[in-house]
Scaffold this active site. Structure first.
Site, PDB file in Angstrom:
ATOM      1  N   ARG A   1       0.824  -1.243   0.000  1.00  0.00           N
ATOM      2  CA  ARG A   1       0.000   0.000   0.000  1.00  0.00           C
ATOM      3  C   ARG A   1       0.842   1.270   0.000  1.00  0.00           C
ATOM      4  O   ARG A   1       0.383   2.348   0.369  1.00  0.00           O
ATOM      5  CB  ARG A   1      -0.968   0.023   1.179  1.00  0.00           C
ATOM      6  CG  ARG A   1      -1.943  -1.128   1.146  1.00  0.00           C
ATOM      7  CD  ARG A   1      -3.119  -0.907   2.061  1.00  0.00           C
ATOM      8  NE  ARG A   1      -4.009  -2.041   1.973  1.00  0.00           N
ATOM      9  CZ  ARG A   1      -3.862  -3.151   2.696  1.00  0.00           C
ATOM     10  NH1 ARG A   1      -2.877  -3.242   3.571  1.00  0.00           N
ATOM     11  NH2 ARG A   1      -4.686  -4.152   2.538  1.00  0.00           N
TER      12      ARG A   1
ATOM     13  N   LYS B   1       4.346  11.820 -10.543  1.00  0.00           N
ATOM     14  CA  LYS B   1       3.531  11.013 -11.461  1.00  0.00           C
ATOM     15  C   LYS B   1       4.272   9.708 -11.702  1.00  0.00           C
ATOM     16  O   LYS B   1       5.432   9.720 -12.136  1.00  0.00           O
ATOM     17  CB  LYS B   1       3.325  11.738 -12.793  1.00  0.00           C
ATOM     18  CG  LYS B   1       2.258  12.807 -12.736  1.00  0.00           C
ATOM     19  CD  LYS B   1       1.933  13.326 -14.129  1.00  0.00           C
ATOM     20  CE  LYS B   1       0.917  14.443 -14.070  1.00  0.00           C
ATOM     21  NZ  LYS B   1       0.671  15.043 -15.397  1.00  0.00           N
TER      22      LYS B   1
ATOM     23  N   GLU C   1      12.140  19.036 -23.248  1.00  0.00           N
ATOM     24  CA  GLU C   1      11.398  19.383 -22.020  1.00  0.00           C
ATOM     25  C   GLU C   1      12.067  20.572 -21.318  1.00  0.00           C
ATOM     26  O   GLU C   1      11.393  21.410 -20.726  1.00  0.00           O
ATOM     27  CB  GLU C   1      11.327  18.178 -21.061  1.00  0.00           C
ATOM     28  CG  GLU C   1      10.741  16.899 -21.665  1.00  0.00           C
ATOM     29  CD  GLU C   1       9.262  16.991 -22.054  1.00  0.00           C
ATOM     30  OE1 GLU C   1       8.575  17.939 -21.642  1.00  0.00           O
ATOM     31  OE2 GLU C   1       8.796  16.102 -22.807  1.00  0.00           O
TER      32      GLU C   1
ATOM     33  N   LYS D   1       9.832  23.283 -12.840  1.00  0.00           N
ATOM     34  CA  LYS D   1       8.853  22.206 -12.600  1.00  0.00           C
ATOM     35  C   LYS D   1       8.380  22.230 -11.146  1.00  0.00           C
ATOM     36  O   LYS D   1       7.198  22.035 -10.851  1.00  0.00           O
ATOM     37  CB  LYS D   1       9.452  20.846 -12.972  1.00  0.00           C
ATOM     38  CG  LYS D   1       8.497  19.712 -12.664  1.00  0.00           C
ATOM     39  CD  LYS D   1       8.199  18.765 -13.771  1.00  0.00           C
ATOM     40  CE  LYS D   1       7.033  17.858 -13.392  1.00  0.00           C
ATOM     41  NZ  LYS D   1       6.985  16.624 -14.096  1.00  0.00           N
TER      42      LYS D   1
ATOM     43  N   GLU E   1      -2.713  18.284 -10.637  1.00  0.00           N
ATOM     44  CA  GLU E   1      -3.200  18.784 -11.935  1.00  0.00           C
ATOM     45  C   GLU E   1      -4.691  19.116 -11.880  1.00  0.00           C
ATOM     46  O   GLU E   1      -5.470  18.691 -12.720  1.00  0.00           O
ATOM     47  CB  GLU E   1      -2.922  17.744 -13.021  1.00  0.00           C
ATOM     48  CG  GLU E   1      -2.746  18.368 -14.391  1.00  0.00           C
ATOM     49  CD  GLU E   1      -2.149  17.429 -15.418  1.00  0.00           C
ATOM     50  OE1 GLU E   1      -1.126  16.775 -15.116  1.00  0.00           O
ATOM     51  OE2 GLU E   1      -2.702  17.346 -16.508  1.00  0.00           O
TER      52      GLU E   1
ATOM     53  N   ARG F   1      -0.641  22.885 -13.653  1.00  0.00           N
ATOM     54  CA  ARG F   1       0.281  21.797 -14.013  1.00  0.00           C
ATOM     55  C   ARG F   1       0.090  21.380 -15.471  1.00  0.00           C
ATOM     56  O   ARG F   1       1.033  20.932 -16.128  1.00  0.00           O
ATOM     57  CB  ARG F   1       0.094  20.599 -13.060  1.00  0.00           C
ATOM     58  CG  ARG F   1       1.142  19.515 -13.297  1.00  0.00           C
ATOM     59  CD  ARG F   1       1.263  18.522 -12.159  1.00  0.00           C
ATOM     60  NE  ARG F   1       2.294  17.530 -12.495  1.00  0.00           N
ATOM     61  CZ  ARG F   1       2.823  16.673 -11.660  1.00  0.00           C
ATOM     62  NH1 ARG F   1       2.434  16.647 -10.402  1.00  0.00           N
ATOM     63  NH2 ARG F   1       3.755  15.814 -12.060  1.00  0.00           N
TER      64      ARG F   1
ATOM     65  N   ASN G   1       2.111  20.459 -20.434  1.00  0.00           N
ATOM     66  CA  ASN G   1       1.827  19.725 -21.670  1.00  0.00           C
ATOM     67  C   ASN G   1       1.997  20.595 -22.912  1.00  0.00           C
ATOM     68  O   ASN G   1       1.526  20.243 -23.991  1.00  0.00           O
ATOM     69  CB  ASN G   1       0.397  19.171 -21.629  1.00  0.00           C
ATOM     70  CG  ASN G   1       0.272  18.055 -20.629  1.00  0.00           C
ATOM     71  OD1 ASN G   1       1.203  17.263 -20.446  1.00  0.00           O
ATOM     72  ND2 ASN G   1      -0.852  17.995 -19.935  1.00  0.00           N
TER      73      ASN G   1
ATOM     74  N   HIS H   1       2.457  19.204 -26.375  1.00  0.00           N
ATOM     75  CA  HIS H   1       2.139  17.777 -26.315  1.00  0.00           C
ATOM     76  C   HIS H   1       0.834  17.435 -27.042  1.00  0.00           C
ATOM     77  O   HIS H   1       0.639  16.288 -27.434  1.00  0.00           O
ATOM     78  CB  HIS H   1       2.065  17.295 -24.862  1.00  0.00           C
ATOM     79  CG  HIS H   1       3.422  17.176 -24.217  1.00  0.00           C
ATOM     80  ND1 HIS H   1       4.271  18.249 -24.062  1.00  0.00           N
ATOM     81  CD2 HIS H   1       4.080  16.112 -23.688  1.00  0.00           C
ATOM     82  CE1 HIS H   1       5.376  17.848 -23.470  1.00  0.00           C
ATOM     83  NE2 HIS H   1       5.298  16.556 -23.228  1.00  0.00           N
TER      84      HIS H   1
ATOM     85  N   HIS I   1       1.721  14.488 -29.256  1.00  0.00           N
ATOM     86  CA  HIS I   1       1.192  13.133 -29.033  1.00  0.00           C
ATOM     87  C   HIS I   1       0.510  12.602 -30.286  1.00  0.00           C
ATOM     88  O   HIS I   1       0.645  11.420 -30.620  1.00  0.00           O
ATOM     89  CB  HIS I   1       0.179  13.136 -27.887  1.00  0.00           C
ATOM     90  CG  HIS I   1       0.827  13.133 -26.530  1.00  0.00           C
ATOM     91  ND1 HIS I   1       0.186  13.591 -25.404  1.00  0.00           N
ATOM     92  CD2 HIS I   1       2.051  12.724 -26.121  1.00  0.00           C
ATOM     93  CE1 HIS I   1       0.992  13.469 -24.364  1.00  0.00           C
ATOM     94  NE2 HIS I   1       2.133  12.955 -24.776  1.00  0.00           N
TER      95      HIS I   1
ATOM     96  N   HIS J   1      10.120  11.204 -28.544  1.00  0.00           N
ATOM     97  CA  HIS J   1       9.065  12.005 -27.904  1.00  0.00           C
ATOM     98  C   HIS J   1       9.403  13.503 -27.968  1.00  0.00           C
ATOM     99  O   HIS J   1       8.579  14.328 -28.372  1.00  0.00           O
ATOM    100  CB  HIS J   1       8.907  11.531 -26.448  1.00  0.00           C
ATOM    101  CG  HIS J   1       7.963  12.354 -25.637  1.00  0.00           C
ATOM    102  ND1 HIS J   1       6.603  12.326 -25.838  1.00  0.00           N
ATOM    103  CD2 HIS J   1       8.183  13.235 -24.635  1.00  0.00           C
ATOM    104  CE1 HIS J   1       6.025  13.153 -24.984  1.00  0.00           C
ATOM    105  NE2 HIS J   1       6.963  13.727 -24.239  1.00  0.00           N
TER     106      HIS J   1
END
Ligand code: NAD
Ligand code: GLY
Length: 369
Positions: free
Chosen positions: A120, A142, A184, A226, A236, A241, A245, A248, A252, A265
């Site tokens: 957990r 994340k 990035e 960041k 987010e 946040r 992106n 992106h 993407h 990427h």
């Protein structure tokens, strides 16, 4: 050694950035956890290059075991997580133990998710060794794995107990991966910090030579960007946040349309950033200097690669299938000027189509200038 403190509503942790600081890992971690069991999760490539230093440092304070996962995004899976659980159980890790993720974003996300769920949730220390992982994935909690249905579809927010970035590890990072991470880093400058953006522009040569002092400064400035965002919008929720992106949305769609082959990427996101810049310019939100300045810096790191001809209509379809669509409207992150980005739900579809068509055609002819 530089230290950034990331303050969250109910949590806080330190990010250390320095040269040769893998040797400090044991001391810094033990100051948080006391003497415990620690399991390093890495892959063979990274562990062979940098594992020994980390292992020896941890060994002074911890009962250390090692689990090596195969290298590559295709192993960022629930199956690898299960193997990490089994290794943790064999090593008798308990709720006070720590998982130490040594590697790029793939190792960090997978090991982070295993730590988030084993018993957990146990502590994780992130030791990023790729530029992308230093700039982005090791900060902010994340974690997760890919599913057949898509990337990062199963995961959890699980903040690290400690992040340790030894910039010396970047010396062994292949050039293509380094450039990938620069996508990035540049993004952080564009969305958050004009001074940092200018720093990258002015120091492009030294960055590409991997000059130690320049890397130290750059990784610190990028991590600060960041950190500022995550500390204000950890989960987010507020939309802040989400500005991470930037580039992106289209990036993407291009990655998916090219079957995740050929383009890295960071390269797909670079085209996405160029497109977002052009869209903001076409809407009159920013000046042409702001548009061209971004494209120039991306090109100075060779981030915008020629691309086979892609159909605008196919990319548009993918944009509508993306999670960034709200009430049928595609959400873009757009810059008013360097250092300021915001979500925008009102981009006219005609502008998206026109700018996308222009960008895809230029990329197919060899470049976006
Ligand atoms: P990666 O982890 O696959 O690393 C790229 C390659 O470089 C790998 O072969 C790796 O073994 C190798 N490598 C790493 N460090 C090295 C070093 N110092 N020397 C030599 N080789 C080294 O890819 P990445 O670009 O680091 O990370 C991409 C992943 O990060 C994706 O899965 C993406 O979804 C995830 N990500 C997560 C977040 C987040 O917030 N959690 C943010 C951005 C990206
Ligand atoms: N890389 C996006 C985020 O951390 O939110």
């Amino acid at each position: 050694m530089k230290k950034i403190r990331l303050e969250l509503k109910d949590d806080a942790y330190n990010i250390y950035i320095g040269s040769g600081i893998l040797a400090e890992a044991g001391r810094l971690l033990a100051a948080i956890t006391g003497r415990q069991k620690a399991m390093i999760v890495s892959n063979k490539k990274v562990y062979t290059l940098h594992g020994k230093k980390l292992f020896q440092s941890l060994l002074k304070y911890f009962d250390v075991s090692v689990f090596l996962m195969p290298d590559g995004e295709r192993y960022k899976t629930i199956d690898t997580v299960k193997k990490i659980y089994d290794a943790a159980a064999r090593a008798r890790l308990d709720r006070k133990s720590v998982i130490v993720a040594l590697g790029g974003g793939v190792v960090g996300d997978t090991a982070g998710f295993a730590a988030a769920t084993y018993m957990r949730g146990i502590k994780v220390m992130q030791v990023p060794t790729s530029l992308l992982a230093m700039a982005d994935s090791s900060i902010g909690g994340k974690t997760g794995v890919d599913l057949k249905a898509g990337k990062n579809l199963a995961g959890a927010f699980h903040q690290p107990a400690l992040v340790l970035m030894d910039i010396d590890t970047l010396q062994t990072l292949p050039k293509g991966e380094f450039i990938n991470g620069m996508g990035e880093v540049i993004k952080h400058g564009i969305i958050m910090d004009a001074e940092f953006f200018n720093y990258i522009k002015t120091n492009a040569g030294k960055i590409l030579e991997k000059d130690k002092n320049t890397l130290l400064s750059m990784v610190e400035k990028s991590a600060l960007c960041k950190t500022k965002i995550v500390s204000q919008d950890e989960k987010e929720m507020s939309g802040l946040r989400a500005i991470l992106n930037y580039g992106h949305t289209i990036g993407h769609a291009i990655e998916a349309e090219t079957g995740y082959k050929g383009l890295k990427h960071g390269e797909a996101v670079a085209i996405g950033m160029a497109a977002a810049a052009r869209i903001a310019g076409a809407m009159g939100l920013c000046s042409q200097d702001t548009v061209n300045g971004q494209i120039k810096v991306l090109n100075s790191f060779n981030l915008i690669k020629p691309l086979k001809k892609l159909k605008t209509g196919n990319i548009i379809k993918r944009l509508y299938n993306d999670k960034k669509v709200k009430d049928g409207k595609i959400i873009f992150i757009l810059t008013k000027k360097i250092g300021h980005a915001k979500l925008n739900e009102t981009v006219p579809i005609a502008i998206i189509k026109a700018e996308l068509k222009r960008i895809l055609s230029e990329a197919a002819q060899g470049g976006i200038l």
